[in-house]
Motif scaffolding. Structure first.
Motif, short mmCIF file in Angstrom:
data_model
loop_
_atom_site.label_atom_id
_atom_site.label_comp_id
_atom_site.label_asym_id
_atom_site.label_seq_id
_atom_site.Cartn_x
_atom_site.Cartn_y
_atom_site.Cartn_z
N UNK A 297 0.82 -1.20 0.00
CA UNK A 297 0.00 0.00 0.00
C UNK A 297 0.86 1.26 0.00
N UNK A 298 2.03 1.19 0.62
CA UNK A 298 2.93 2.34 0.58
C UNK A 298 3.37 2.63 -0.85
N UNK A 299 3.68 1.58 -1.61
CA UNK A 299 4.10 1.77 -3.00
C UNK A 299 2.98 2.36 -3.84
N UNK A 300 1.76 2.05 -3.49
CA UNK A 300 0.62 2.57 -4.27
C UNK A 300 0.26 4.00 -3.87
N UNK A 301 0.43 4.32 -2.58
CA UNK A 301 0.02 5.63 -2.12
C UNK A 301 1.08 6.71 -2.29
N UNK A 302 2.34 6.37 -2.18
CA UNK A 302 3.35 7.43 -2.14
C UNK A 302 3.40 8.31 -3.39
N UNK A 303 3.22 7.76 -4.60
CA UNK A 303 3.23 8.67 -5.75
C UNK A 303 2.15 9.75 -5.69
N UNK A 304 1.05 9.47 -5.00
CA UNK A 304 -0.02 10.46 -4.88
C UNK A 304 0.10 11.27 -3.59
N UNK A 305 0.44 10.61 -2.49
CA UNK A 305 0.47 11.30 -1.20
C UNK A 305 1.72 12.15 -1.00
N UNK A 306 2.87 11.71 -1.48
CA UNK A 306 4.09 12.48 -1.26
C UNK A 306 3.98 13.91 -1.77
N UNK A 307 3.59 14.12 -3.03
CA UNK A 307 3.49 15.52 -3.50
C UNK A 307 2.39 16.32 -2.80
N UNK A 308 1.29 15.66 -2.45
CA UNK A 308 0.22 16.36 -1.74
C UNK A 308 0.68 16.81 -0.36
N UNK A 309 1.31 15.91 0.38
CA UNK A 309 1.78 16.24 1.72
C UNK A 309 2.90 17.28 1.68
N UNK A 310 3.74 17.22 0.66
CA UNK A 310 4.80 18.22 0.52
C UNK A 310 4.19 19.60 0.27
N UNK A 311 3.16 19.66 -0.54
CA UNK A 311 2.51 20.94 -0.81
C UNK A 311 1.86 21.49 0.45
N UNK A 312 1.20 20.62 1.23
CA UNK A 312 0.57 21.07 2.47
C UNK A 312 1.62 21.58 3.44
N UNK A 313 2.72 20.81 3.57
CA UNK A 313 3.77 21.18 4.52
C UNK A 313 4.48 22.47 4.13
N UNK A 314 4.46 22.81 2.85
CA UNK A 314 5.07 24.05 2.40
C UNK A 314 4.25 25.26 2.83
N UNK A 315 2.97 25.05 3.14
CA UNK A 315 2.09 26.16 3.47
C UNK A 315 1.72 26.26 4.93
N UNK A 316 1.91 25.19 5.71
CA UNK A 316 1.56 25.24 7.13
C UNK A 316 2.33 24.20 7.92
N UNK A 317 2.37 24.40 9.22
CA UNK A 317 3.02 23.46 10.11
C UNK A 317 2.24 22.15 10.15
N UNK A 318 2.95 21.02 10.06
CA UNK A 318 2.32 19.70 10.19
C UNK A 318 2.92 18.99 11.39
N UNK A 319 2.07 18.55 12.30
CA UNK A 319 2.49 17.71 13.43
C UNK A 319 2.07 16.29 13.10
N UNK A 320 3.05 15.44 12.90
CA UNK A 320 2.79 14.08 12.41
C UNK A 320 2.77 13.10 13.57
N UNK A 321 1.58 12.61 13.92
CA UNK A 321 1.42 11.67 15.03
C UNK A 321 1.16 10.25 14.53
N UNK A 322 1.42 9.99 13.26
CA UNK A 322 1.17 8.66 12.71
C UNK A 322 2.16 7.63 13.24
N UNK A 323 1.72 6.39 13.30
CA UNK A 323 2.60 5.26 13.58
C UNK A 323 3.41 4.95 12.32
N UNK A 324 4.44 4.11 12.48
CA UNK A 324 5.38 3.86 11.39
C UNK A 324 4.75 3.39 10.10
N UNK A 325 3.82 2.44 10.18
CA UNK A 325 3.21 1.89 8.97
C UNK A 325 2.45 2.94 8.18
N UNK A 326 1.78 3.84 8.88
CA UNK A 326 1.01 4.87 8.19
C UNK A 326 1.89 6.03 7.76
#
Length: 249
Positions: A142-171
């Motif tokens: 699932x990581x291989x399937x999600x990262x191409x979509x989630x990585x750029x989205x999360x990078x864009x969000x993090x460029x505009x605001x503070x992100x506090x990441x409380x996820x466990x390792x798998x997520x």
């Protein structure tokens, strides 16, 4: 500020919302294609119980979880923040939010789901079973399937605001957040020695999420997060963008 939470294995049943509409979920433009693929695969997989048990890591006694997946397209929905249950969400206690704190939490909390990717707090979802560690037949992780979509989205969000990441390792592996504030929970013994908290880790992170989601302050960096946590009476230590929340053993 965005506080990024893991989902939970356990989910509240029922709901009074309409059936799942993927286009109504946050970030549909970026994540909609992967969501549809995974939903379609889970519904089809539910028709083969032995294969579904293997893929989802459940036993025959948990076949109700497979039934939930079979009904993904027709089941009632409820907001993600209310759907997830378990230790972290018990400590978050969203049901006790006032109208004002619910409004702040709605804009500040998000959930990283193995099925839906990045969910807003109010995104309407049905109950389902899919974990970050699940392995669907004939596909990559699932990581291989999600990262191409989630990585750029999360990078864009993090460029505009503070992100506090409380996820466990798998997520956390489903998508990388550049520059996110991360948190460990450490237990301190009377002799000063410390160890990583495992059993109550989720509870403390849920309490931290509640504190940050309902605070009137608008933190923009790790130092500001530390100030909020310390004002609430907690012991927290900072190393760059990483925080250690220290509790008595």
């Amino acid at each position: 500020m965005l506080v990024l939470l893991p989902p939970s294995e356990t989910k509240r049943g029922g709901g009074d919302g309409p059936p799942l509409d993927l286009s109504a979920l946050s970030h549909d433009a970026e994540l909609g294609a992967v969501r549809k693929e995974l939903v379609d695969e889970l519904v089809a997989l539910a028709g083969d119980r032995p294969a579904a048990r293997r893929a989802l890591g459940v036993s025959e006694r948990q076949d109700a979880e497979i039934d939930r997946n079979a009904a993904l397209a027709s089941a009632a929905t409820m907001p993600a923040l209310d759907r997830y249950t378990g230790v972290l969400y018990d400590a978050l206690d969203a049901g006790s939010f006032t109208a004002a704190t619910r409004g702040r939490a709605r804009s500040r909390l998000a959930v990283c789901s193995a099925l839906f990717g990045l969910l807003g707090a109010d995104d309407p979802i049905p109950p389902y079973r899919l974990s970050a560690s699940s392995k669907l037949p004939g596909s990559g992780t699932l990581a291989a399937r999600w990262r191409p979509a989630l990585d750029p989205l999360l990078a864009r969000i993090a460029a505009g605001e503070l992100v506090v990441d409380l996820r466990s390792g798998g997520y956390a592996a489903l998508g990388v957040v550049p520059g996110a504030v991360t948190v460990n929970v450490l237990a301190e013994r009377a002799d000063g020695s410390r160890s990583v908290v495992s059993h109550h880790n989720k509870s403390h992170k849920g309490g931290l999420a509640r504190l940050l989601a309902t605070s009137r302050a608008e933190p923009s960096d790790a130092a500001a997060v530390v100030r909020i946590v310390r004002r609430a009476g907690h012991v927290v230590e900072r190393t760059g963008d990483h925080l250690d929340l220290v509790i008595p053993a």
